[in-house]
Enzyme design. Sequence first.
Site, PDB file in Angstrom:
ATOM      1  N   ASP A  49       1.048  -1.151   0.072  1.00 52.00           N
ATOM      2  CA  ASP A  49       0.106  -0.026   0.037  1.00 52.00           C
ATOM      3  C   ASP A  49       0.898   1.185  -0.055  1.00 52.00           C
ATOM      4  O   ASP A  49       1.741   1.437   0.779  1.00 52.00           O
ATOM      5  CB  ASP A  49      -0.753  -0.008   1.175  1.00 52.00           C
ATOM      6  N   ASP A  73      -3.234   2.384  -5.573  1.00 53.06           N
ATOM      7  CA  ASP A  73      -1.978   2.645  -4.829  1.00 53.06           C
ATOM      8  C   ASP A  73      -1.744   1.336  -4.141  1.00 53.06           C
ATOM      9  O   ASP A  73      -1.138   1.128  -3.258  1.00 53.06           O
ATOM     10  CB  ASP A  73      -2.151   3.883  -3.860  1.00 53.06           C
ATOM     11  N   GLU A  74      -2.822   0.096  -4.210  1.00 52.71           N
ATOM     12  CA  GLU A  74      -2.616  -0.837  -3.385  1.00 52.71           C
ATOM     13  C   GLU A  74      -2.641  -2.340  -4.429  1.00 52.71           C
ATOM     14  O   GLU A  74      -3.236  -2.107  -5.588  1.00 52.71           O
ATOM     15  CB  GLU A  74      -3.718  -1.164  -2.608  1.00 52.71           C
TER      16      GLU A  74
END
Length: 422
Positions: A17, A113-114
Amino acid sequence: MVYFCDDFFSRDILHVDMNSFYVSVELRDRPEYMEKAVAVGGDEENRHGIILAKTPLAKKYGVKTGEPIWQAKKKCPGLVILPPHYDKYIEVSKKAHKIYYSYTNQVEPFGMDECFLDVTGSKRLFGDGYNIGNEIKSRIKRELKVTVSVGRSFNKVFAKLASDMAGRDEICEINRDNFKKVVWPLEIDEMIMIGIKTKRKLNKINIYTLGDLAGAEPDMLRNLFGINGLKFKNWANGYDDSKVLDYYAQIPIKTIGRSITCSEDLLNEFEVRAVLQKLSQDISKRLIENNFLARGIHVGYRDHDLCSFGYDSMLDYPTNSSIEITELAMEVLREHRELENRMRAIYIRAIKLVSDRESIQADFFKDISSHEKSLSLESAIYFIRKRYGKDAITYANLLGDIKMPNDGREMVIMPHSFFMNV
Ligand SMILES: [Mg+2]
Protein backbone atom coordinates in the site's frame (compact mmCIF):
# COMPACT_ATOMS: atom_id res chain seq x y z
CA MET A 1 -18.53 -26.84 9.33
CA VAL A 2 -15.84 -25.11 7.33
CA TYR A 3 -14.07 -27.14 4.75
CA PHE A 4 -10.63 -25.84 4.36
CA CYS A 5 -7.73 -26.93 2.26
CA ASP A 6 -4.60 -26.90 4.40
CA ASP A 7 -2.63 -25.47 1.53
CA PHE A 8 -4.23 -22.12 2.03
CA PHE A 9 -2.57 -21.74 5.40
CA SER A 10 0.81 -22.04 3.81
CA ARG A 11 0.27 -19.33 1.25
CA ASP A 12 2.56 -16.35 1.31
CA ILE A 13 0.63 -13.22 0.41
CA LEU A 14 1.68 -9.61 0.45
CA HIS A 15 -0.40 -6.45 0.36
CA VAL A 16 1.56 -3.39 -0.69
CA ASP A 17 0.00 0.00 0.00
CA MET A 18 1.61 3.26 -1.06
CA ASN A 19 1.57 5.80 1.78
CA SER A 20 -0.59 8.92 1.21
CA PHE A 21 -0.17 8.17 -2.45
CA TYR A 22 -1.29 11.33 -4.28
CA VAL A 23 0.34 13.62 -1.76
CA SER A 24 3.60 11.64 -1.73
CA VAL A 25 3.89 11.90 -5.50
CA GLU A 26 3.21 15.65 -5.36
CA LEU A 27 5.77 16.23 -2.59
CA ARG A 28 8.35 14.15 -4.41
CA ASP A 29 8.20 16.73 -7.19
CA ARG A 30 7.77 19.78 -4.96
CA PRO A 31 10.04 19.23 -1.96
CA GLU A 32 9.68 22.87 -0.88
CA TYR A 33 6.35 21.86 0.71
CA MET A 34 7.83 18.90 2.55
CA GLU A 35 7.53 20.35 6.06
CA LYS A 36 4.12 21.99 5.53
CA ALA A 37 0.59 20.79 6.06
CA VAL A 38 -0.33 19.77 2.51
CA ALA A 39 -3.32 18.19 0.84
CA VAL A 40 -4.17 17.27 -2.71
CA GLY A 41 -7.58 18.61 -3.53
CA GLY A 42 -9.98 19.08 -6.39
CA ASP A 43 -10.65 22.44 -7.95
CA GLU A 44 -10.62 25.03 -5.18
CA GLU A 45 -12.76 27.51 -7.08
CA ASN A 46 -15.40 24.88 -7.44
CA ARG A 47 -17.44 24.71 -4.26
CA HIS A 48 -17.50 20.94 -4.67
CA GLY A 49 -13.71 20.75 -4.35
CA ILE A 50 -12.79 18.06 -1.84
CA ILE A 51 -9.64 16.79 -0.13
CA LEU A 52 -8.32 13.76 -2.00
CA ALA A 53 -5.23 13.05 0.12
CA LYS A 54 -3.26 14.72 2.89
CA THR A 55 0.08 14.58 4.71
CA PRO A 56 0.32 13.23 8.27
CA LEU A 57 0.81 16.81 9.48
CA ALA A 58 -2.46 17.94 7.86
CA LYS A 59 -4.08 14.90 9.43
CA LYS A 60 -2.93 16.11 12.84
CA TYR A 61 -5.03 19.22 12.29
CA GLY A 62 -8.03 17.01 11.67
CA VAL A 63 -8.08 17.30 7.88
CA LYS A 64 -10.00 14.38 6.41
CA THR A 65 -10.03 12.80 2.97
CA GLY A 66 -13.34 13.50 1.26
CA GLU A 67 -14.21 16.68 3.15
CA PRO A 68 -14.74 20.02 1.34
CA ILE A 69 -11.63 22.17 0.99
CA TRP A 70 -13.19 25.17 2.74
CA GLN A 71 -13.92 23.03 5.79
CA ALA A 72 -10.38 21.64 5.88
CA LYS A 73 -8.97 25.16 5.69
CA LYS A 74 -11.03 26.19 8.67
CA LYS A 75 -9.35 23.49 10.74
CA CYS A 76 -5.93 24.14 9.30
CA PRO A 77 -5.60 27.75 8.06
CA GLY A 78 -2.11 27.32 6.59
CA LEU A 79 -3.10 24.25 4.60
CA VAL A 80 -1.46 24.14 1.16
CA ILE A 81 -3.73 22.70 -1.51
CA LEU A 82 -2.04 21.16 -4.52
CA PRO A 83 -4.07 20.17 -7.57
CA PRO A 84 -4.05 16.47 -8.52
CA HIS A 85 -2.02 15.09 -11.42
CA TYR A 86 -3.60 11.79 -12.25
CA ASP A 87 -1.30 11.12 -15.16
CA LYS A 88 1.64 11.12 -12.74
CA TYR A 89 -0.12 8.80 -10.29
CA ILE A 90 -0.91 6.37 -13.05
CA GLU A 91 2.69 6.40 -14.18
CA VAL A 92 4.00 5.68 -10.69
CA SER A 93 1.37 3.00 -10.23
CA LYS A 94 2.37 1.30 -13.48
CA LYS A 95 6.05 1.37 -12.54
CA ALA A 96 5.22 -0.16 -9.16
CA HIS A 97 3.27 -2.94 -10.90
CA LYS A 98 6.29 -3.64 -13.00
CA ILE A 99 8.38 -4.09 -9.88
CA TYR A 100 5.75 -6.43 -8.38
CA TYR A 101 5.61 -8.48 -11.56
CA SER A 102 9.35 -9.08 -11.35
CA TYR A 103 8.65 -11.26 -8.26
CA THR A 104 5.41 -13.04 -9.23
CA ASN A 105 2.77 -13.01 -11.92
CA GLN A 106 -0.03 -13.15 -9.36
CA VAL A 107 -0.47 -9.42 -8.88
CA GLU A 108 -3.89 -7.99 -8.24
CA PRO A 109 -4.33 -4.22 -8.01
CA PHE A 110 -6.87 -2.90 -5.55
CA GLY A 111 -7.32 0.72 -6.48
CA MET A 112 -4.42 2.66 -7.87
CA ASP A 113 -2.07 2.52 -4.89
CA GLU A 114 -2.64 -0.95 -3.49
CA CYS A 115 -1.80 -4.42 -4.71
CA PHE A 116 -2.05 -8.01 -3.55
CA LEU A 117 0.83 -10.32 -4.46
CA ASP A 118 0.94 -14.08 -4.05
CA VAL A 119 4.64 -14.93 -3.68
CA THR A 120 4.21 -18.52 -2.50
CA GLY A 121 5.91 -19.85 -5.58
CA SER A 122 8.69 -17.28 -5.66
CA LYS A 123 10.54 -18.52 -2.59
CA ARG A 124 13.30 -20.43 -4.33
CA LEU A 125 14.20 -17.48 -6.48
CA PHE A 126 13.75 -14.55 -4.12
CA GLY A 127 13.42 -15.86 -0.56
CA ASP A 128 10.23 -15.84 1.52
CA GLY A 129 7.51 -13.20 1.62
CA TYR A 130 9.28 -11.26 4.31
CA ASN A 131 12.38 -10.90 2.17
CA ILE A 132 10.42 -10.08 -0.93
CA GLY A 133 8.26 -7.57 0.95
CA ASN A 134 11.35 -5.82 2.27
CA GLU A 135 13.00 -5.80 -1.11
CA ILE A 136 9.91 -4.34 -2.78
CA LYS A 137 9.65 -1.74 -0.06
CA SER A 138 13.20 -0.51 -0.58
CA ARG A 139 13.08 -0.73 -4.36
CA ILE A 140 9.96 1.42 -4.54
CA LYS A 141 11.51 3.94 -2.21
CA ARG A 142 14.71 4.03 -4.22
CA GLU A 143 13.29 3.87 -7.74
CA LEU A 144 9.98 5.71 -7.39
CA LYS A 145 10.76 7.96 -4.41
CA VAL A 146 7.63 7.11 -2.48
CA THR A 147 7.19 4.88 0.54
CA VAL A 148 4.93 1.88 1.02
CA SER A 149 3.53 -0.18 3.87
CA VAL A 150 3.71 -3.93 3.34
CA GLY A 151 1.48 -6.53 4.96
CA ARG A 152 2.40 -10.20 4.88
CA SER A 153 0.04 -13.01 5.78
CA PHE A 154 -1.39 -16.34 4.69
CA ASN A 155 -4.51 -14.83 3.13
CA LYS A 156 -5.60 -11.62 1.45
CA VAL A 157 -7.84 -10.28 4.19
CA PHE A 158 -5.08 -10.50 6.81
CA ALA A 159 -2.41 -9.25 4.41
CA LYS A 160 -4.49 -6.12 3.89
CA LEU A 161 -5.02 -5.79 7.62
CA ALA A 162 -1.27 -6.18 8.19
CA SER A 163 -0.37 -3.39 5.79
CA ASP A 164 -2.88 -1.16 7.59
CA MET A 165 -1.09 -1.93 10.85
CA ALA A 166 2.35 -1.32 9.41
CA GLY A 167 3.60 2.25 9.65
CA ARG A 168 5.02 4.22 6.73
CA ASP A 169 7.90 2.40 5.13
CA GLU A 170 7.35 -0.65 7.35
CA ILE A 171 6.43 -4.29 6.97
CA CYS A 172 4.04 -6.09 9.31
CA GLU A 173 3.27 -9.76 9.47
CA ILE A 174 0.15 -11.63 10.59
CA ASN A 175 0.76 -15.36 10.75
CA ARG A 176 -0.98 -18.48 11.98
CA ASP A 177 0.64 -18.20 15.38
CA ASN A 178 -0.02 -14.56 16.14
CA PHE A 179 -3.30 -13.73 14.42
CA LYS A 180 -5.51 -14.31 17.46
CA LYS A 181 -3.33 -12.00 19.51
CA VAL A 182 -2.91 -9.39 16.77
CA VAL A 183 -6.22 -9.41 14.91
CA TRP A 184 -8.84 -10.30 17.47
CA PRO A 185 -8.54 -7.23 19.72
CA LEU A 186 -9.15 -4.93 16.70
CA GLU A 187 -12.46 -3.23 16.07
CA ILE A 188 -14.54 -4.99 13.43
CA ASP A 189 -14.40 -2.21 10.88
CA GLU A 190 -10.63 -2.57 10.65
CA MET A 191 -11.40 -5.56 8.43
CA ILE A 192 -11.99 -5.02 4.76
CA MET A 193 -15.63 -4.92 3.60
CA ILE A 194 -16.95 -3.96 7.02
CA GLY A 195 -18.21 -0.44 6.57
CA ILE A 196 -20.11 1.79 8.92
CA LYS A 197 -23.50 0.18 8.22
CA THR A 198 -22.28 -3.34 8.89
CA LYS A 199 -20.44 -2.15 11.96
CA ARG A 200 -23.59 -0.60 13.45
CA LYS A 201 -25.56 -3.77 12.85
CA LEU A 202 -22.87 -5.90 14.45
CA ASN A 203 -22.51 -3.55 17.42
CA LYS A 204 -26.24 -3.95 18.04
CA ILE A 205 -25.71 -7.65 18.68
CA ASN A 206 -22.71 -6.92 20.91
CA ILE A 207 -20.04 -7.72 18.40
CA TYR A 208 -17.34 -5.09 18.71
CA THR A 209 -14.01 -6.75 18.03
CA LEU A 210 -12.84 -9.14 15.35
CA GLY A 211 -12.48 -11.68 18.16
CA ASP A 212 -16.18 -11.25 18.96
CA LEU A 213 -16.92 -11.75 15.26
CA ALA A 214 -14.74 -14.87 15.10
CA GLY A 215 -16.69 -16.44 17.93
CA ALA A 216 -20.14 -15.21 16.91
CA GLU A 217 -23.11 -17.52 16.48
CA PRO A 218 -23.23 -18.43 12.75
CA ASP A 219 -27.02 -18.54 12.62
CA MET A 220 -27.29 -15.06 13.98
CA LEU A 221 -24.84 -13.74 11.39
CA ARG A 222 -26.64 -15.57 8.63
CA ASN A 223 -29.94 -14.04 9.64
CA LEU A 224 -28.50 -10.57 9.64
CA PHE A 225 -26.26 -10.61 6.58
CA GLY A 226 -27.03 -13.80 4.69
CA ILE A 227 -24.05 -15.66 3.31
CA ASN A 228 -21.84 -12.59 3.82
CA GLY A 229 -22.24 -12.93 7.57
CA LEU A 230 -20.62 -16.35 7.50
CA LYS A 231 -17.92 -15.04 5.25
CA PHE A 232 -17.07 -12.28 7.74
CA LYS A 233 -16.84 -14.85 10.54
CA ASN A 234 -14.59 -17.09 8.45
CA TRP A 235 -12.34 -14.19 7.56
CA ALA A 236 -11.96 -13.25 11.22
CA ASN A 237 -10.87 -16.85 11.84
CA GLY A 238 -8.30 -16.73 9.08
CA TYR A 239 -10.36 -18.69 6.57
CA ASP A 240 -10.11 -16.68 3.39
CA ASP A 241 -9.33 -18.80 0.38
CA SER A 242 -9.73 -16.15 -2.33
CA LYS A 243 -6.93 -16.22 -4.81
CA VAL A 244 -4.69 -13.39 -5.92
CA LEU A 245 -5.54 -12.96 -9.55
CA ASP A 246 -3.10 -12.28 -12.31
CA TYR A 247 -4.56 -8.96 -13.28
CA TYR A 248 -3.28 -8.79 -16.81
CA ALA A 249 -4.08 -12.40 -17.65
CA GLN A 250 -7.44 -11.88 -16.01
CA ILE A 251 -8.66 -9.08 -18.21
CA PRO A 252 -10.57 -10.68 -21.07
CA ILE A 253 -9.30 -9.17 -24.26
CA LYS A 254 -12.72 -8.51 -25.57
CA THR A 255 -14.30 -6.12 -23.15
CA ILE A 256 -14.52 -2.37 -23.27
CA GLY A 257 -15.03 -0.55 -20.02
CA ARG A 258 -15.04 2.86 -18.42
CA SER A 259 -15.06 3.95 -14.81
CA ILE A 260 -15.00 7.16 -12.90
CA THR A 261 -14.67 8.39 -9.35
CA CYS A 262 -17.19 11.18 -9.02
CA SER A 263 -16.44 14.57 -7.56
CA GLU A 264 -19.23 14.00 -5.04
CA ASP A 265 -21.34 10.98 -4.10
CA LEU A 266 -24.20 10.32 -6.48
CA LEU A 267 -27.41 10.49 -4.49
CA ASN A 268 -30.29 9.65 -6.77
CA GLU A 269 -31.42 7.90 -9.91
CA PHE A 270 -31.17 11.03 -12.02
CA GLU A 271 -27.54 11.60 -11.10
CA VAL A 272 -26.57 7.96 -11.58
CA ARG A 273 -28.22 7.87 -14.98
CA ALA A 274 -26.37 10.96 -16.18
CA VAL A 275 -22.97 9.51 -15.25
CA LEU A 276 -23.77 6.10 -16.69
CA GLN A 277 -24.98 7.70 -19.88
CA LYS A 278 -21.76 9.64 -20.22
CA LEU A 279 -19.63 6.55 -19.63
CA SER A 280 -21.78 4.50 -21.99
CA GLN A 281 -21.29 7.05 -24.73
CA ASP A 282 -17.54 6.51 -24.54
CA ILE A 283 -18.00 2.76 -24.59
CA SER A 284 -20.36 3.07 -27.50
CA LYS A 285 -17.85 5.13 -29.42
CA ARG A 286 -15.14 2.57 -28.85
CA LEU A 287 -17.46 -0.28 -29.82
CA ILE A 288 -18.27 1.44 -33.10
CA GLU A 289 -14.63 2.25 -33.81
CA ASN A 290 -13.67 -1.37 -33.26
CA ASN A 291 -16.67 -2.84 -35.08
CA PHE A 292 -17.99 -4.56 -32.00
CA LEU A 293 -21.38 -5.14 -30.49
CA ALA A 294 -21.79 -6.07 -26.83
CA ARG A 295 -24.00 -8.97 -25.84
CA GLY A 296 -23.87 -8.07 -22.19
CA ILE A 297 -22.72 -5.53 -19.65
CA HIS A 298 -21.05 -5.50 -16.29
CA VAL A 299 -22.02 -2.59 -14.08
CA GLY A 300 -20.82 -1.80 -10.60
CA TYR A 301 -19.94 0.87 -8.14
CA ARG A 302 -17.90 1.69 -5.10
CA ASP A 303 -19.89 3.16 -2.26
CA HIS A 304 -19.23 5.81 0.34
CA ASP A 305 -17.36 3.26 2.50
CA LEU A 306 -15.30 2.18 -0.51
CA CYS A 307 -17.00 -1.23 -0.75
CA SER A 308 -17.53 -2.51 -4.28
CA PHE A 309 -20.54 -4.16 -5.84
CA GLY A 310 -20.95 -5.38 -9.40
CA TYR A 311 -23.33 -7.32 -11.61
CA ASP A 312 -23.39 -8.92 -15.06
CA SER A 313 -26.45 -8.79 -17.28
CA MET A 314 -27.24 -9.81 -20.85
CA LEU A 315 -28.81 -7.56 -23.47
CA ASP A 316 -31.79 -8.60 -25.56
CA TYR A 317 -29.80 -7.93 -28.72
CA PRO A 318 -26.09 -7.30 -29.23
CA THR A 319 -25.67 -3.55 -29.27
CA ASN A 320 -23.38 -0.56 -29.48
CA SER A 321 -26.14 1.78 -28.37
CA SER A 322 -25.26 3.90 -25.36
CA ILE A 323 -28.97 4.25 -24.59
CA GLU A 324 -29.50 0.50 -24.44
CA ILE A 325 -26.35 0.03 -22.37
CA THR A 326 -27.42 2.77 -19.96
CA GLU A 327 -30.96 1.45 -19.66
CA LEU A 328 -29.81 -2.07 -18.89
CA ALA A 329 -27.30 -0.79 -16.33
CA MET A 330 -30.04 1.23 -14.62
CA GLU A 331 -32.37 -1.75 -14.66
CA VAL A 332 -29.75 -3.95 -13.03
CA LEU A 333 -28.94 -1.41 -10.33
CA ARG A 334 -32.62 -0.85 -9.66
CA GLU A 335 -33.32 -4.56 -9.47
CA HIS A 336 -30.63 -5.00 -6.81
CA ARG A 337 -31.86 -1.93 -4.96
CA GLU A 338 -28.47 -0.32 -5.37
CA LEU A 339 -29.88 3.06 -6.38
CA GLU A 340 -30.73 3.67 -2.73
CA ASN A 341 -27.01 3.80 -1.90
CA ARG A 342 -24.54 6.63 -2.18
CA MET A 343 -22.18 5.96 -5.03
CA ARG A 344 -18.65 7.30 -5.02
CA ALA A 345 -17.31 5.59 -8.12
CA ILE A 346 -19.11 3.88 -10.99
CA TYR A 347 -17.88 1.52 -13.63
CA ILE A 348 -19.47 -0.11 -16.61
CA ARG A 349 -18.09 -2.55 -19.13
CA ALA A 350 -19.37 -3.96 -22.40
CA ILE A 351 -18.79 -7.72 -22.24
CA LYS A 352 -19.17 -10.73 -24.54
CA LEU A 353 -18.32 -8.71 -27.61
CA VAL A 354 -19.12 -9.94 -31.09
CA SER A 355 -18.33 -8.55 -34.51
CA ASP A 356 -20.93 -6.05 -35.75
CA ARG A 357 -20.93 -7.90 -39.04
CA GLU A 358 -22.43 -10.94 -37.47
CA SER A 359 -26.09 -11.27 -38.33
CA ILE A 360 -28.40 -11.51 -35.37
CA GLN A 361 -31.29 -13.77 -34.67
CA ALA A 362 -34.47 -11.80 -34.16
CA ASP A 363 -36.41 -12.81 -31.09
CA PHE A 364 -40.17 -12.62 -31.65
CA PHE A 365 -40.81 -11.68 -28.10
CA LYS A 366 -38.43 -8.76 -27.97
CA ASP A 367 -38.95 -5.57 -29.90
CA ILE A 368 -36.29 -5.48 -32.56
CA SER A 369 -37.52 -2.31 -34.28
CA SER A 370 -36.75 -0.13 -31.27
CA HIS A 371 -33.37 -1.85 -31.03
CA GLU A 372 -32.65 -1.02 -34.66
CA LYS A 373 -33.67 2.58 -34.08
CA SER A 374 -31.22 2.81 -31.18
CA LEU A 375 -28.43 1.47 -33.36
CA SER A 376 -29.02 3.96 -36.13
CA LEU A 377 -29.37 6.83 -33.67
CA GLU A 378 -26.04 5.87 -32.15
CA SER A 379 -24.27 5.77 -35.47
CA ALA A 380 -25.80 9.12 -36.46
CA ILE A 381 -24.47 10.68 -33.25
CA TYR A 382 -21.11 9.04 -33.82
CA PHE A 383 -20.75 10.56 -37.27
CA ILE A 384 -21.92 14.01 -36.22
CA ARG A 385 -19.33 14.02 -33.42
CA LYS A 386 -16.63 12.73 -35.66
CA ARG A 387 -17.28 15.49 -38.12
CA TYR A 388 -18.16 18.46 -35.89
CA GLY A 389 -16.53 17.57 -32.56
CA LYS A 390 -17.49 15.88 -29.32
CA ASP A 391 -19.72 18.68 -28.08
CA ALA A 392 -21.66 19.12 -31.31
CA ILE A 393 -24.51 17.01 -29.99
CA THR A 394 -25.50 15.83 -26.56
CA TYR A 395 -28.46 14.94 -24.39
CA ALA A 396 -30.23 17.64 -22.39
CA ASN A 397 -29.86 15.81 -19.09
CA LEU A 398 -26.09 15.79 -19.52
CA LEU A 399 -25.78 19.56 -19.56
CA GLY A 400 -24.62 21.26 -16.36
CA ASP A 401 -22.72 19.74 -13.43
CA ILE A 402 -23.14 15.99 -13.43
CA LYS A 403 -20.46 15.40 -10.77
CA MET A 404 -17.99 14.05 -13.28
CA PRO A 405 -14.52 15.49 -12.81
CA ASN A 406 -12.64 16.30 -15.95
CA ASP A 407 -9.10 15.80 -14.75
CA GLY A 408 -8.21 12.30 -15.85
CA ARG A 409 -9.13 10.48 -12.67
CA GLU A 410 -11.39 8.18 -14.66
CA MET A 411 -8.23 6.39 -15.65
CA VAL A 412 -7.91 5.04 -12.12
CA ILE A 413 -7.91 1.27 -12.03
CA MET A 414 -10.98 -0.05 -10.31
CA PRO A 415 -10.72 -2.79 -7.71
CA HIS A 416 -11.01 -6.36 -8.76
CA SER A 417 -13.61 -9.05 -8.47
CA PHE A 418 -12.51 -10.46 -5.11
CA PHE A 419 -14.49 -7.95 -3.13
CA MET A 420 -17.48 -7.86 -5.41
CA ASN A 421 -20.65 -9.74 -4.62
CA VAL A 422 -19.27 -11.16 -1.43
MG1 LIG B 1 -2.41 4.03 0.26
